[in-house]
Each structure stands twice: as structure tokens, then as C-alpha cells.
Scaffold this motif. Structure first.
Motif, PDB file in Angstrom:
ATOM      1  N   ALA A  26     -18.819 -28.531 -11.377  1.00  0.00           N
ATOM      2  CA  ALA A  26     -18.788 -27.303 -10.584  1.00  0.00           C
ATOM      3  C   ALA A  26     -19.288 -27.535  -9.158  1.00  0.00           C
ATOM      4  N   LEU A  27     -20.212 -28.473  -8.965  1.00  0.00           N
ATOM      5  CA  LEU A  27     -20.778 -28.736  -7.638  1.00  0.00           C
ATOM      6  C   LEU A  27     -19.858 -29.557  -6.740  1.00  0.00           C
ATOM      7  N   LYS A  28     -19.071 -30.437  -7.345  1.00  0.00           N
ATOM      8  CA  LYS A  28     -18.275 -31.342  -6.513  1.00  0.00           C
ATOM      9  C   LYS A  28     -17.054 -30.631  -5.952  1.00  0.00           C
ATOM     10  N   PRO A  29     -16.667 -30.996  -4.734  1.00  0.00           N
ATOM     11  CA  PRO A  29     -15.469 -30.390  -4.145  1.00  0.00           C
ATOM     12  C   PRO A  29     -14.205 -30.950  -4.808  1.00  0.00           C
ATOM     13  N   ASN A  30     -13.107 -30.341  -4.512  1.00  0.00           N
ATOM     14  CA  ASN A  30     -11.817 -30.799  -5.017  1.00  0.00           C
ATOM     15  C   ASN A  30     -11.543 -32.198  -4.456  1.00  0.00           C
ATOM     16  N   PRO A  31     -11.290 -33.192  -5.342  1.00  0.00           N
ATOM     17  CA  PRO A  31     -11.045 -34.554  -4.859  1.00  0.00           C
ATOM     18  C   PRO A  31      -9.840 -34.671  -3.929  1.00  0.00           C
ATOM     19  N   ASN A  32      -8.889 -33.751  -4.035  1.00  0.00           N
ATOM     20  CA  ASN A  32      -7.715 -33.809  -3.152  1.00  0.00           C
ATOM     21  C   ASN A  32      -8.051 -33.345  -1.743  1.00  0.00           C
ATOM     22  N   GLU A  33      -9.062 -32.478  -1.599  1.00  0.00           N
ATOM     23  CA  GLU A  33      -9.411 -31.931  -0.290  1.00  0.00           C
ATOM     24  C   GLU A  33     -10.532 -32.709   0.398  1.00  0.00           C
ATOM     25  N   ALA A  34     -11.485 -33.202  -0.361  1.00  0.00           N
ATOM     26  CA  ALA A  34     -12.621 -33.955   0.201  1.00  0.00           C
ATOM     27  C   ALA A  34     -12.930 -35.125  -0.729  1.00  0.00           C
ATOM     28  N   GLN A  36     -13.996 -38.368  -0.521  1.00  0.00           N
ATOM     29  CA  GLN A  36     -15.228 -39.151  -0.461  1.00  0.00           C
ATOM     30  C   GLN A  36     -16.440 -38.311  -0.854  1.00  0.00           C
ATOM     31  N   ARG A  37     -16.445 -37.062  -0.432  1.00  0.00           N
ATOM     32  CA  ARG A  37     -17.538 -36.160  -0.800  1.00  0.00           C
ATOM     33  C   ARG A  37     -17.536 -35.889  -2.305  1.00  0.00           C
ATOM     34  N   ALA A  38     -16.366 -35.763  -2.903  1.00  0.00           N
ATOM     35  CA  ALA A  38     -16.269 -35.527  -4.350  1.00  0.00           C
ATOM     36  C   ALA A  38     -16.877 -36.691  -5.124  1.00  0.00           C
ATOM     37  N   ILE A  39     -16.569 -37.907  -4.702  1.00  0.00           N
ATOM     38  CA  ILE A  39     -17.114 -39.090  -5.373  1.00  0.00           C
ATOM     39  C   ILE A  39     -18.628 -39.152  -5.191  1.00  0.00           C
ATOM     40  N   ALA A  40     -19.096 -38.945  -3.962  1.00  0.00           N
ATOM     41  CA  ALA A  40     -20.536 -39.020  -3.682  1.00  0.00           C
ATOM     42  C   ALA A  40     -21.310 -37.964  -4.461  1.00  0.00           C
ATOM     43  N   ILE A  41     -20.808 -36.753  -4.492  1.00  0.00           N
ATOM     44  CA  ILE A  41     -21.511 -35.683  -5.211  1.00  0.00           C
ATOM     45  C   ILE A  41     -21.480 -35.938  -6.704  1.00  0.00           C
ATOM     46  N   ALA A  42     -20.366 -36.429  -7.223  1.00  0.00           N
ATOM     47  CA  ALA A  42     -20.295 -36.760  -8.652  1.00  0.00           C
ATOM     48  C   ALA A  42     -21.302 -37.859  -8.981  1.00  0.00           C
ATOM     49  N   THR A 122     -21.557 -44.194 -20.926  1.00  0.00           N
ATOM     50  CA  THR A 122     -20.113 -44.470 -20.926  1.00  0.00           C
ATOM     51  C   THR A 122     -19.326 -43.188 -20.676  1.00  0.00           C
ATOM     52  N   TRP A 123     -19.818 -42.074 -21.181  1.00  0.00           N
ATOM     53  CA  TRP A 123     -19.191 -40.774 -20.927  1.00  0.00           C
ATOM     54  C   TRP A 123     -19.225 -40.477 -19.427  1.00  0.00           C
ATOM     55  N   SER A 124     -20.371 -40.706 -18.802  1.00  0.00           N
ATOM     56  CA  SER A 124     -20.507 -40.477 -17.368  1.00  0.00           C
ATOM     57  C   SER A 124     -19.634 -41.425 -16.557  1.00  0.00           C
ATOM     58  N   ALA A 125     -19.540 -42.669 -16.999  1.00  0.00           N
ATOM     59  CA  ALA A 125     -18.690 -43.639 -16.292  1.00  0.00           C
ATOM     60  C   ALA A 125     -17.235 -43.187 -16.324  1.00  0.00           C
ATOM     61  N   THR A 126     -16.802 -42.670 -17.450  1.00  0.00           N
ATOM     62  CA  THR A 126     -15.438 -42.160 -17.563  1.00  0.00           C
ATOM     63  C   THR A 126     -15.240 -40.967 -16.624  1.00  0.00           C
ATOM     64  N   PHE A 127     -16.233 -40.091 -16.576  1.00  0.00           N
ATOM     65  CA  PHE A 127     -16.173 -38.933 -15.678  1.00  0.00           C
ATOM     66  C   PHE A 127     -16.060 -39.397 -14.228  1.00  0.00           C
ATOM     67  N   LEU A 128     -16.914 -40.336 -13.810  1.00  0.00           N
ATOM     68  CA  LEU A 128     -16.897 -40.818 -12.432  1.00  0.00           C
ATOM     69  C   LEU A 128     -15.590 -41.549 -12.125  1.00  0.00           C
ATOM     70  N   TYR A 129     -15.085 -42.295 -13.080  1.00  0.00           N
ATOM     71  CA  TYR A 129     -13.799 -42.983 -12.897  1.00  0.00           C
ATOM     72  C   TYR A 129     -12.694 -41.956 -12.666  1.00  0.00           C
ATOM     73  N   THR A 130     -12.696 -40.885 -13.439  1.00  0.00           N
ATOM     74  CA  THR A 130     -11.673 -39.855 -13.300  1.00  0.00           C
ATOM     75  C   THR A 130     -11.744 -39.194 -11.932  1.00  0.00           C
ATOM     76  N   VAL A 131     -12.949 -38.866 -11.469  1.00  0.00           N
ATOM     77  CA  VAL A 131     -13.122 -38.278 -10.136  1.00  0.00           C
ATOM     78  C   VAL A 131     -12.618 -39.249  -9.071  1.00  0.00           C
ATOM     79  N   GLU A 133     -10.514 -41.777  -9.397  1.00  0.00           N
ATOM     80  CA  GLU A 133      -9.064 -41.995  -9.518  1.00  0.00           C
ATOM     81  C   GLU A 133      -8.303 -40.854  -8.843  1.00  0.00           C
ATOM     82  N   ARG A 134      -8.761 -39.637  -9.042  1.00  0.00           N
ATOM     83  CA  ARG A 134      -8.112 -38.489  -8.400  1.00  0.00           C
ATOM     84  C   ARG A 134      -8.309 -38.525  -6.873  1.00  0.00           C
ATOM     85  N   ALA A 135      -9.488 -38.943  -6.448  1.00  0.00           N
ATOM     86  CA  ALA A 135      -9.772 -38.978  -5.006  1.00  0.00           C
ATOM     87  C   ALA A 135      -8.983 -40.082  -4.306  1.00  0.00           C
ATOM     88  N   TRP A 136      -8.760 -41.176  -4.983  1.00  0.00           N
ATOM     89  CA  TRP A 136      -8.093 -42.319  -4.363  1.00  0.00           C
ATOM     90  C   TRP A 136      -6.583 -42.321  -4.552  1.00  0.00           C
TER      91      TRP A 136
END
Length: 138
Positions: A26-34, A36-42, A122-131, A133-136
Motif C-alpha cells: 500500500a505504501l509503494k507507488p505504482n512501479p509503472n509511474e515511479a 525506482q521509488r517503488a523498488i526503494a520503498i519496497a 523467501t516470501w519477501s524476496a519473491t515480493f521484491l523481485y515482482t516489484v 520486475e514490474r518496474a524494470w
């Protein structure tokens, strides 16, 4: 008894982690719009979430040691807060490889924390990978 306590703690960890991931999401911005910020906040959100989980287990160890029925951690002397956080963090992140020995049934609680830490990391790593992947995505 210690195995049941450990199981219940890991179950609570999993439930709390799910809500924590929802909060980070909920805190992270949309990876398509921001992107780098989405990855950093995640990343920072997950770091904070894991630190809270580690500190919560340290507090639980303090309570279990005070109870006294499950054995000891370290030399049997009362551990200070920093030592408990270190012990909890090492259990959480390295599958129980610490320089602090446990004795008695509390070893089973420690083992269960290691299992829970592995699962949520590992759950968190998958979450961060997904964020990421969408951002990149190009």
C-alpha cells in the motif's frame, strides 16, 4: 511444549508477515509511474518489517528465558537486549547459525524461528523481485 510454542510463533509470524506485506504494498507507488521509488520503498519497507519481526522474537525470547522452564541461551547468565536481538536476527537470517549456544527445549523454539525466518525471507524476496520486475519492464 517448546515445539508447540515454536509452531504457534511461526504461525503468528506468517500471519503478521502477510499483513506487513500488504502494508508495504500500500505504501509503494505504482512501479509503472515511479519505478525506482517503488523498488526503494519496497526494499525499505521489507527491511523495517523484518527488523520488527526480529525484535518481536527477541522480546519473546526474553519472556521465555524469564519464565525459565525451557532452558537457557548463552552461558545461562541473563542476556542483555542487544544479545537477544543479535541471537534472534542470526536465527532469523542464517538458519540458526549463531555464536551463542542454546540448551534445553528452547532450542526447538530457536529452530522453528529459523524455519519461519527462511520462509518469510523467501516470501519477501519473491515480493521484491515482482516489484522490481514490474518496474524494470520495458
Amino acid at each position: 511444549m517448546a515445539l508447540i510454542i515454536g509452531f504457534l510463533l511461526v504461525a503468528a509470524l506468517g500471519i503478521a508477515h502477510q499483513f506487513g506485506l500488504r502494508g508495504v504494498r500500500a505504501l509503494k507507488p505504482n512501479p509503472n509511474e515511479a519505478p525506482q521509488r517503488a523498488i526503494a520503498i519496497a526494499f525499505l519497507g521489507l527491511l523495517a518489517l523484518h527488523m520488527l519481526e526480529i525484535v518481536a522474537f527477541a522480546a519473546i525470547y526474553r519472556g521465555l528465558l524469564h519464565w525459565g522452564a525451557l532452558g537457557s541461551i548463552g552461558t545461562g547468565q541473563e542476556m542483555d537486549w542487544g544479545q537477544l536481538v543479535y541471537f534472534s536476527g542470526m536465527n532469523f537470517a542464517t538458519l540458526g547459525y549463531t555464536q551463542i549456544e542454546t540448551s534445553g527445549p528452547i532450542r526447538l523454539v530457536s529452530m522453528m524461528q529459523s524455519l519461519g525466518g527462511f520462509m518469510v525471507l523467501t516470501w519477501s524476496a519473491t515480493f521484491l523481485y515482482t516489484v522490481s520486475e514490474r518496474a524494470w519492464r520495458e
